[in-house]
Design a protein around this motif. Structure first.
Motif, PDB file in Angstrom:
ATOM      1  N   MET A   1      43.377 -28.145 -11.552  1.00  0.00           N
ATOM      2  CA  MET A   1      42.711 -28.229 -13.021  1.00  0.00           C
ATOM      3  C   MET A   1      43.788 -28.988 -13.842  1.00  0.00           C
ATOM      4  SD  MET A   1      42.283 -24.781 -15.544  1.00  0.00           S
ATOM      5  CE  MET A   1      42.281 -23.558 -14.091  1.00  0.00           C
ATOM      6  N   SER A   2      43.028 -29.634 -15.014  1.00  0.00           N
ATOM      7  CA  SER A   2      43.890 -30.192 -15.601  1.00  0.00           C
ATOM      8  C   SER A   2      44.600 -29.392 -16.883  1.00  0.00           C
ATOM      9  CB  SER A   2      42.850 -31.053 -16.682  1.00  0.00           C
ATOM     10  OG  SER A   2      42.241 -30.534 -17.474  1.00  0.00           O
ATOM     11  N   ASP A   3      45.673 -29.692 -17.364  1.00  0.00           N
ATOM     12  CA  ASP A   3      46.269 -28.864 -18.367  1.00  0.00           C
ATOM     13  C   ASP A   3      45.365 -28.632 -19.598  1.00  0.00           C
ATOM     14  OD1 ASP A   3      48.512 -28.889 -16.792  1.00  0.00           O
ATOM     15  OD2 ASP A   3      49.862 -30.330 -17.863  1.00  0.00           O
ATOM     16  N   GLU A   4      44.363 -29.711 -19.994  1.00  0.00           N
ATOM     17  CA  GLU A   4      43.752 -29.326 -21.134  1.00  0.00           C
ATOM     18  C   GLU A   4      42.699 -28.086 -20.820  1.00  0.00           C
ATOM     19  OE1 GLU A   4      43.914 -32.375 -19.478  1.00  0.00           O
ATOM     20  OE2 GLU A   4      45.390 -33.289 -21.189  1.00  0.00           O
ATOM     21  N   ASN A   5      42.118 -28.166 -19.679  1.00  0.00           N
ATOM     22  CA  ASN A   5      41.420 -27.092 -19.134  1.00  0.00           C
ATOM     23  C   ASN A   5      41.657 -25.754 -19.321  1.00  0.00           C
ATOM     24  OD1 ASN A   5      38.938 -28.572 -18.657  1.00  0.00           O
ATOM     25  ND2 ASN A   5      39.210 -28.741 -16.415  1.00  0.00           N
ATOM     26  N   LEU A   6      43.196 -25.575 -18.759  1.00  0.00           N
ATOM     27  CA  LEU A   6      44.008 -24.411 -18.989  1.00  0.00           C
ATOM     28  C   LEU A   6      44.087 -24.014 -20.320  1.00  0.00           C
ATOM     29  CD1 LEU A   6      45.093 -22.187 -17.149  1.00  0.00           C
ATOM     30  CD2 LEU A   6      47.239 -23.628 -17.310  1.00  0.00           C
ATOM     31  N   VAL A   7      44.511 -24.975 -21.171  1.00  0.00           N
ATOM     32  CA  VAL A   7      44.581 -24.654 -22.486  1.00  0.00           C
ATOM     33  C   VAL A   7      43.307 -24.043 -23.283  1.00  0.00           C
ATOM     34  CG1 VAL A   7      45.013 -25.770 -24.918  1.00  0.00           C
ATOM     35  CG2 VAL A   7      46.502 -26.182 -22.876  1.00  0.00           C
ATOM     36  N   VAL A   8      42.215 -24.802 -22.724  1.00  0.00           N
ATOM     37  CA  VAL A   8      41.077 -24.003 -23.640  1.00  0.00           C
ATOM     38  C   VAL A   8      40.637 -22.833 -22.842  1.00  0.00           C
ATOM     39  CG1 VAL A   8      38.382 -24.774 -23.259  1.00  0.00           C
ATOM     40  CG2 VAL A   8      40.093 -26.607 -23.815  1.00  0.00           C
ATOM     41  N   LEU A   9      40.730 -22.493 -21.471  1.00  0.00           N
ATOM     42  CA  LEU A   9      40.551 -21.513 -20.885  1.00  0.00           C
ATOM     43  C   LEU A   9      41.141 -20.392 -21.727  1.00  0.00           C
ATOM     44  CD1 LEU A   9      40.532 -22.034 -17.351  1.00  0.00           C
ATOM     45  CD2 LEU A   9      38.647 -21.634 -18.774  1.00  0.00           C
ATOM     46  N   LYS A  10      42.654 -20.435 -21.927  1.00  0.00           N
ATOM     47  CA  LYS A  10      43.287 -19.532 -22.752  1.00  0.00           C
ATOM     48  C   LYS A  10      42.738 -19.283 -24.241  1.00  0.00           C
ATOM     49  CE  LYS A  10      47.527 -19.903 -19.873  1.00  0.00           C
ATOM     50  NZ  LYS A  10      48.846 -20.307 -19.980  1.00  0.00           N
ATOM     51  N   LYS A  11      42.336 -20.177 -24.862  1.00  0.00           N
ATOM     52  CA  LYS A  11      41.737 -20.164 -26.149  1.00  0.00           C
ATOM     53  C   LYS A  11      40.486 -19.294 -26.167  1.00  0.00           C
ATOM     54  CE  LYS A  11      43.821 -24.119 -28.396  1.00  0.00           C
ATOM     55  NZ  LYS A  11      43.545 -25.527 -28.968  1.00  0.00           N
ATOM     56  N   ILE A  12      39.568 -19.343 -25.220  1.00  0.00           N
ATOM     57  CA  ILE A  12      38.340 -18.720 -24.794  1.00  0.00           C
ATOM     58  C   ILE A  12      38.797 -17.457 -24.622  1.00  0.00           C
ATOM     59  CG2 ILE A  12      36.440 -18.272 -23.149  1.00  0.00           C
ATOM     60  CD1 ILE A  12      36.406 -21.450 -22.632  1.00  0.00           C
ATOM     61  N   LEU A  13      39.936 -16.849 -23.961  1.00  0.00           N
ATOM     62  CA  LEU A  13      40.223 -15.683 -23.691  1.00  0.00           C
ATOM     63  C   LEU A  13      40.728 -14.845 -24.801  1.00  0.00           C
ATOM     64  CD1 LEU A  13      42.265 -15.947 -20.316  1.00  0.00           C
ATOM     65  CD2 LEU A  13      40.196 -14.698 -20.889  1.00  0.00           C
ATOM     66  N   GLU A  14      41.453 -15.580 -25.984  1.00  0.00           N
ATOM     67  CA  GLU A  14      41.964 -15.229 -27.114  1.00  0.00           C
ATOM     68  C   GLU A  14      40.435 -14.795 -27.857  1.00  0.00           C
ATOM     69  OE1 GLU A  14      44.371 -17.906 -29.145  1.00  0.00           O
ATOM     70  OE2 GLU A  14      45.905 -18.035 -27.749  1.00  0.00           O
ATOM     71  N   GLU A  15      39.587 -15.793 -28.122  1.00  0.00           N
ATOM     72  CA  GLU A  15      38.350 -15.524 -28.880  1.00  0.00           C
ATOM     73  C   GLU A  15      37.540 -14.357 -28.192  1.00  0.00           C
ATOM     74  OE1 GLU A  15      37.289 -16.959 -31.616  1.00  0.00           O
ATOM     75  OE2 GLU A  15      38.983 -18.070 -31.857  1.00  0.00           O
ATOM     76  N   MET A  16      37.568 -14.113 -26.903  1.00  0.00           N
ATOM     77  CA  MET A  16      36.748 -12.965 -26.329  1.00  0.00           C
ATOM     78  C   MET A  16      37.462 -11.811 -26.854  1.00  0.00           C
ATOM     79  SD  MET A  16      35.670 -14.594 -22.694  1.00  0.00           S
ATOM     80  CE  MET A  16      34.095 -13.798 -22.439  1.00  0.00           C
ATOM     81  N   SER A  17      38.787 -11.868 -26.760  1.00  0.00           N
ATOM     82  CA  SER A  17      39.516 -10.424 -27.058  1.00  0.00           C
ATOM     83  C   SER A  17      39.371 -10.460 -28.512  1.00  0.00           C
ATOM     84  CB  SER A  17      41.148 -10.750 -26.909  1.00  0.00           C
ATOM     85  OG  SER A  17      41.671  -9.882 -27.358  1.00  0.00           O
ATOM     86  N   ILE A  18      39.239 -11.425 -29.418  1.00  0.00           N
ATOM     87  CA  ILE A  18      39.195 -11.201 -30.853  1.00  0.00           C
ATOM     88  C   ILE A  18      37.776 -10.484 -31.099  1.00  0.00           C
ATOM     89  CG2 ILE A  18      38.622 -12.191 -33.075  1.00  0.00           C
ATOM     90  CD1 ILE A  18      41.128 -14.227 -32.099  1.00  0.00           C
TER      91      ILE A  18
END
Length: 122
Positions: A1-18
């Motif tokens: 997986m690209s580093d960019e995809n991993l960064v986006v996934l982590k941001k998605i998790l943050e938004e879902m948590s919010i």
């Protein structure tokens, strides 16, 4: 997986948590009466969908356990048809569906990080 995809996934998790924390102790009835909570949760749903659109199409196809298309589509409805959006659907999505989807995304992240570590050990 690209580093960019991993960064986006982590941001998605943050938004879902919010989004989940914005629901707080609301049940569906109190959520329906709290205009600020409804608008804030909808904004995070929009953010999640927008982030998903930044993931590579191949990546999404390789991880079908997450309903990427449905979530991006929900973003479009929340953004463009807010006045006709059923807020009880928003509540159910965030309260009942986001936690299991977030767990699937966490597992994808852990797999990717494990693969990176294995590559680094070579």
């Amino acid at each position: 997986m690209s580093d960019e995809n991993l960064v986006v996934l982590k941001k998605i998790l943050e938004e879902m948590s919010i989004a989940h924390s914005l629901l707080g102790m609301h049940d569906v009835d109190s959520f329906m009466e709290d205009e600020m909570a409804k608008r804030a949760v909808c904004m995070t749903v929009i953010n999640v969908g927008e982030l998903i659109k930044n993931l590579d199409m191949d990546f999404r196809a390789d991880n079908p356990e997450v309903p990427w298309r449905d979530m991006a589509g929900f973003r479009d409805i929340a953004a463009h048809k807010y006045q006709t959006l059923r807020m009880d659907d928003v509540y159910v999505t965030v309260a009942d569906e986001f936690p299991s989807i977030a767990e699937d995304i966490r597992m994808i992240c852990e797999r990717a990080e494990g693969e990176d570590e294995a590559r680094d050990d070579r």
